[in-house]
Scaffold this motif. Sequence first.
Motif, PDB file in Angstrom:
ATOM      1  N   ASP A 115     -29.051  27.161 -18.152  1.00 54.81           N
ATOM      2  CA  ASP A 115     -28.434  28.376 -17.634  1.00 54.81           C
ATOM      3  C   ASP A 115     -29.478  29.241 -16.915  1.00 54.81           C
ATOM      4  OD1 ASP A 115     -25.845  30.144 -17.866  1.00 54.81           O
ATOM      5  OD2 ASP A 115     -27.533  31.484 -18.313  1.00 54.81           O
ATOM      6  N   ASP A 116     -30.674  29.326 -17.470  1.00 60.66           N
ATOM      7  CA  ASP A 116     -31.767  30.041 -16.801  1.00 60.66           C
ATOM      8  C   ASP A 116     -32.080  29.404 -15.455  1.00 60.66           C
ATOM      9  OD1 ASP A 116     -32.046  31.895 -18.762  1.00 60.66           O
ATOM     10  OD2 ASP A 116     -33.872  31.057 -19.635  1.00 60.66           O
ATOM     11  N   TYR A 117     -32.123  28.081 -15.435  1.00 64.17           N
ATOM     12  CA  TYR A 117     -32.438  27.347 -14.202  1.00 64.17           C
ATOM     13  C   TYR A 117     -31.426  27.651 -13.106  1.00 64.17           C
ATOM     14  CZ  TYR A 117     -33.663  23.387 -11.166  1.00 64.17           C
ATOM     15  OH  TYR A 117     -34.042  22.603 -10.101  1.00 64.17           O
ATOM     16  N   LEU A 118     -30.177  27.817 -13.500  1.00 62.48           N
ATOM     17  CA  LEU A 118     -29.117  28.057 -12.520  1.00 62.48           C
ATOM     18  C   LEU A 118     -29.035  29.516 -12.085  1.00 62.48           C
ATOM     19  CD1 LEU A 118     -26.203  25.903 -14.007  1.00 62.48           C
ATOM     20  CD2 LEU A 118     -27.716  25.318 -12.098  1.00 62.48           C
ATOM     21  N   HIS A 119     -29.374  30.437 -13.002  1.00 58.77           N
ATOM     22  CA  HIS A 119     -29.075  31.849 -12.722  1.00 58.77           C
ATOM     23  C   HIS A 119     -30.269  32.793 -12.779  1.00 58.77           C
ATOM     24  CE1 HIS A 119     -25.209  30.186 -14.447  1.00 58.77           C
ATOM     25  NE2 HIS A 119     -24.840  30.580 -13.234  1.00 58.77           N
ATOM     26  N   ILE A 120     -31.373  32.420 -13.437  1.00 59.05           N
ATOM     27  CA  ILE A 120     -32.492  33.366 -13.620  1.00 59.05           C
ATOM     28  C   ILE A 120     -33.716  32.944 -12.818  1.00 59.05           C
ATOM     29  CG2 ILE A 120     -33.939  34.590 -15.269  1.00 59.05           C
ATOM     30  CD1 ILE A 120     -30.960  35.150 -15.575  1.00 59.05           C
ATOM     31  N   HIS A 121     -34.263  31.771 -13.116  1.00 57.16           N
ATOM     32  CA  HIS A 121     -35.453  31.260 -12.423  1.00 57.16           C
ATOM     33  C   HIS A 121     -35.607  29.770 -12.719  1.00 57.16           C
ATOM     34  CE1 HIS A 121     -37.333  31.225 -16.342  1.00 57.16           C
ATOM     35  NE2 HIS A 121     -37.078  32.499 -16.483  1.00 57.16           N
ATOM     36  N   GLY A 122     -36.484  29.131 -11.972  1.00 50.86           N
ATOM     37  CA  GLY A 122     -36.689  27.693 -12.149  1.00 50.86           C
ATOM     38  C   GLY A 122     -37.832  27.345 -13.072  1.00 50.86           C
ATOM     39  N   ARG A 123     -38.483  28.339 -13.651  1.00 52.65           N
ATOM     40  CA  ARG A 123     -39.673  28.082 -14.469  1.00 52.65           C
ATOM     41  C   ARG A 123     -39.255  27.787 -15.916  1.00 52.65           C
ATOM     42  NH1 ARG A 123     -42.134  32.791 -15.255  1.00 52.65           N
ATOM     43  NH2 ARG A 123     -41.794  33.308 -13.063  1.00 52.65           N
ATOM     44  N   VAL A 124     -38.574  26.666 -16.098  1.00 53.33           N
ATOM     45  CA  VAL A 124     -38.017  26.355 -17.413  1.00 53.33           C
ATOM     46  C   VAL A 124     -39.033  25.690 -18.342  1.00 53.33           C
ATOM     47  CG1 VAL A 124     -35.653  26.202 -16.566  1.00 53.33           C
ATOM     48  CG2 VAL A 124     -37.087  24.160 -16.567  1.00 53.33           C
ATOM     49  N   VAL A 125     -40.080  25.072 -17.791  1.00 55.74           N
ATOM     50  CA  VAL A 125     -41.048  24.372 -18.651  1.00 55.74           C
ATOM     51  C   VAL A 125     -41.784  25.356 -19.565  1.00 55.74           C
ATOM     52  CG1 VAL A 125     -43.124  22.938 -18.702  1.00 55.74           C
ATOM     53  CG2 VAL A 125     -41.313  22.457 -17.041  1.00 55.74           C
ATOM     54  N   PRO A 126     -42.412  26.413 -19.039  1.00 54.07           N
ATOM     55  CA  PRO A 126     -43.063  27.345 -19.962  1.00 54.07           C
ATOM     56  C   PRO A 126     -42.079  28.044 -20.884  1.00 54.07           C
ATOM     57  CG  PRO A 126     -43.066  28.234 -17.725  1.00 54.07           C
ATOM     58  CD  PRO A 126     -42.640  26.804 -17.630  1.00 54.07           C
ATOM     59  N   HIS A 127     -40.872  28.292 -20.394  1.00 55.11           N
ATOM     60  CA  HIS A 127     -39.917  28.999 -21.240  1.00 55.11           C
ATOM     61  C   HIS A 127     -39.325  28.101 -22.324  1.00 55.11           C
ATOM     62  CE1 HIS A 127     -40.179  31.900 -17.883  1.00 55.11           C
ATOM     63  NE2 HIS A 127     -40.173  32.719 -18.894  1.00 55.11           N
ATOM     64  N   PHE A 128     -39.484  26.800 -22.181  1.00 56.36           N
ATOM     65  CA  PHE A 128     -39.159  25.918 -23.300  1.00 56.36           C
ATOM     66  C   PHE A 128     -40.106  26.214 -24.463  1.00 56.36           C
ATOM     67  CE2 PHE A 128     -40.392  22.120 -25.685  1.00 56.36           C
ATOM     68  CZ  PHE A 128     -39.169  21.779 -26.263  1.00 56.36           C
ATOM     69  N   PHE A 129     -41.407  26.348 -24.155  1.00 51.79           N
ATOM     70  CA  PHE A 129     -42.375  26.651 -25.216  1.00 51.79           C
ATOM     71  C   PHE A 129     -42.125  28.029 -25.810  1.00 51.79           C
ATOM     72  CE2 PHE A 129     -44.871  23.553 -22.654  1.00 51.79           C
ATOM     73  CZ  PHE A 129     -45.042  22.599 -23.637  1.00 51.79           C
ATOM     74  N   VAL A 130     -41.770  28.997 -24.958  1.00 46.94           N
ATOM     75  CA  VAL A 130     -41.484  30.341 -25.461  1.00 46.94           C
ATOM     76  C   VAL A 130     -40.348  30.292 -26.470  1.00 46.94           C
ATOM     77  CG1 VAL A 130     -40.641  32.641 -24.857  1.00 46.94           C
ATOM     78  CG2 VAL A 130     -42.334  31.529 -23.401  1.00 46.94           C
ATOM     79  N   GLN A 131     -39.240  29.642 -26.087  1.00 45.43           N
ATOM     80  CA  GLN A 131     -38.091  29.594 -26.987  1.00 45.43           C
ATOM     81  C   GLN A 131     -38.348  28.706 -28.198  1.00 45.43           C
ATOM     82  OE1 GLN A 131     -34.710  28.849 -24.117  1.00 45.43           O
ATOM     83  NE2 GLN A 131     -34.146  30.896 -24.824  1.00 45.43           N
ATOM     84  N   LEU A 132     -39.179  27.688 -28.017  1.00 48.20           N
ATOM     85  CA  LEU A 132     -39.525  26.831 -29.149  1.00 48.20           C
ATOM     86  C   LEU A 132     -40.247  27.626 -30.231  1.00 48.20           C
ATOM     87  CD1 LEU A 132     -39.677  23.919 -30.315  1.00 48.20           C
ATOM     88  CD2 LEU A 132     -41.904  23.718 -29.168  1.00 48.20           C
ATOM     89  N   PHE A 133     -41.196  28.471 -29.822  1.00 43.63           N
ATOM     90  CA  PHE A 133     -41.969  29.227 -30.802  1.00 43.63           C
ATOM     91  C   PHE A 133     -41.188  30.393 -31.397  1.00 43.63           C
ATOM     92  CE2 PHE A 133     -45.645  27.039 -28.945  1.00 43.63           C
ATOM     93  CZ  PHE A 133     -46.366  26.739 -30.098  1.00 43.63           C
ATOM     94  N   THR A 134     -40.066  30.790 -30.760  1.00 40.80           N
ATOM     95  CA  THR A 134     -39.266  31.849 -31.374  1.00 40.80           C
ATOM     96  C   THR A 134     -38.490  31.349 -32.587  1.00 40.80           C
ATOM     97  OG1 THR A 134     -37.315  31.418 -29.969  1.00 40.80           O
ATOM     98  CG2 THR A 134     -38.954  33.010 -29.157  1.00 40.80           C
ATOM     99  N   ILE A 135     -38.392  30.035 -32.736  1.00 40.91           N
ATOM    100  CA  ILE A 135     -37.648  29.471 -33.867  1.00 40.91           C
ATOM    101  C   ILE A 135     -38.356  29.780 -35.184  1.00 40.91           C
ATOM    102  CG2 ILE A 135     -36.842  27.329 -34.933  1.00 40.91           C
ATOM    103  CD1 ILE A 135     -36.474  26.192 -32.131  1.00 40.91           C
ATOM    104  N   GLY A 136     -39.681  29.692 -35.181  1.00 41.71           N
ATOM    105  CA  GLY A 136     -40.451  29.897 -36.401  1.00 41.71           C
ATOM    106  C   GLY A 136     -41.049  31.287 -36.483  1.00 41.71           C
TER     107      GLY A 136
END
Length: 443
Positions: free
Chosen positions: A63-84
């Motif tokens: 959804d970010d890729y379609l509507h916010i920005h294409g920088r999904v690789v770093p934001h995968f790590f951001v969201q991954l670390f928000t889990i813990g």
Amino acid sequence: MQKVIRCVKENKQASVLIGITFMIALLYNMLTPYTTDDYAYMFSAVTGERITNVFQIFPSLWDDYLHIHGRVVPHFFVQLFTIGPKWIFNVANAAMFTYMIWLMQSAGEEKKNFNLLIWIAIPVALWVYLPAYGQVFLWFSGSVNYCWAFVFSLVFIRFYIQLYKNSQKVLPGKYMAGLCAYGLFFGAYSELVSFPTVFVSFLLLCLVVLEKREIKKYWSYVIPVITAAIGYLTMLFSPSQASRQASDVSLGAIVKRFIDVFEIYYQVSRLLLIIWAVLLVLAVCYHVNKKQIIVSGAFLMISLLSMALLSVTSYAVARHYAIDVFFLLVAIVVLMKSLISKGNVKCVGYCICAYVLMNSVWSLWEGTYDVFSVYQQQCEREAYIEEVKAIGNDDVVYVPIITCQTKYSCKYELLDMQVDDTDVWPNSAIAKYYGVGKIYGIK
């Protein structure tokens, strides 16, 4: 990373300094709270629910890729670390920062060459000269987008520097396959870091081919460049990326923006550019290895290319210029270590290091105090919210805006909280994070 571990085992001085650097970085990360985007990334962009497992990340990134920005690789790590819990990220980010310092002090070298003074001077120089330090190295979302991008950049170009300095050492096929995959990953990581790094790496490869007058032996190094280009293009041409580019792309507008960007670049980098020029003259006069000078120039070119890219973006803020300053510092380190290895001009490098260290005394105190002040204000805010929730008055919560004074705080020049609308970013995400109805900031 294996070279770092080997050096630690063989060099007690290195192990102590690496350990101290890691612990200091960890302390500053522990004193840095979540802010702005961090709260938003804790929740799925699709469902609005709190992300609690890896599988929830992918629909949100799409959804970010379609509507916010294409920088999904770093934001995968951001969201991954928000889990813990945040301490996991604190440790990871401190480790990345320490590894970044290692890569900087060993840039352009094939042999292990640990220099005590330069190791100390590098993080201090970053502290003093890098714009938006807290956003780049301490902010949860910012550090993944910038500090980690620096690490991945230095790792990628290192392969091409090693090839340029020793063209006889060609990566075996199994390692080359890994570098190709890494190229795809790195190419999609950062608009302002990936392209300049990959382009300059390709130029270094071209220098090797021209020098050896042979293409067949080195053609495999083209493939990681191609995969990196593919990754970059998937990011650049995402459906949402057009909104992040400048609205006026006429030649006249681009030239005007370039002049404006260069003026700011010159303001923040003037002293460092002078230092680099002085070191360059000394390197030429004292016959420093030509390839070391070329490597230093390569990092300067990355700095300039990253700066030039800002002329076609929709906005440019301090943390964007931090990219340019970072690679300029790497260029300086390469020349400085080369000069220090020359006994008759060793004093020049030591004098520059000493100047940087002396120039940092007040900013170290001021910045550390500001980081701790923000930490205290955050603790007070969280304690108040818990009190309000405990007595059941959590439908609408009013909390003071957190203030800071220096670039060393992650909140510097970032919006802490809206004061007049609770249903927009970041208040809505902050309210969900703390489990309250609505939250207002008050000045």
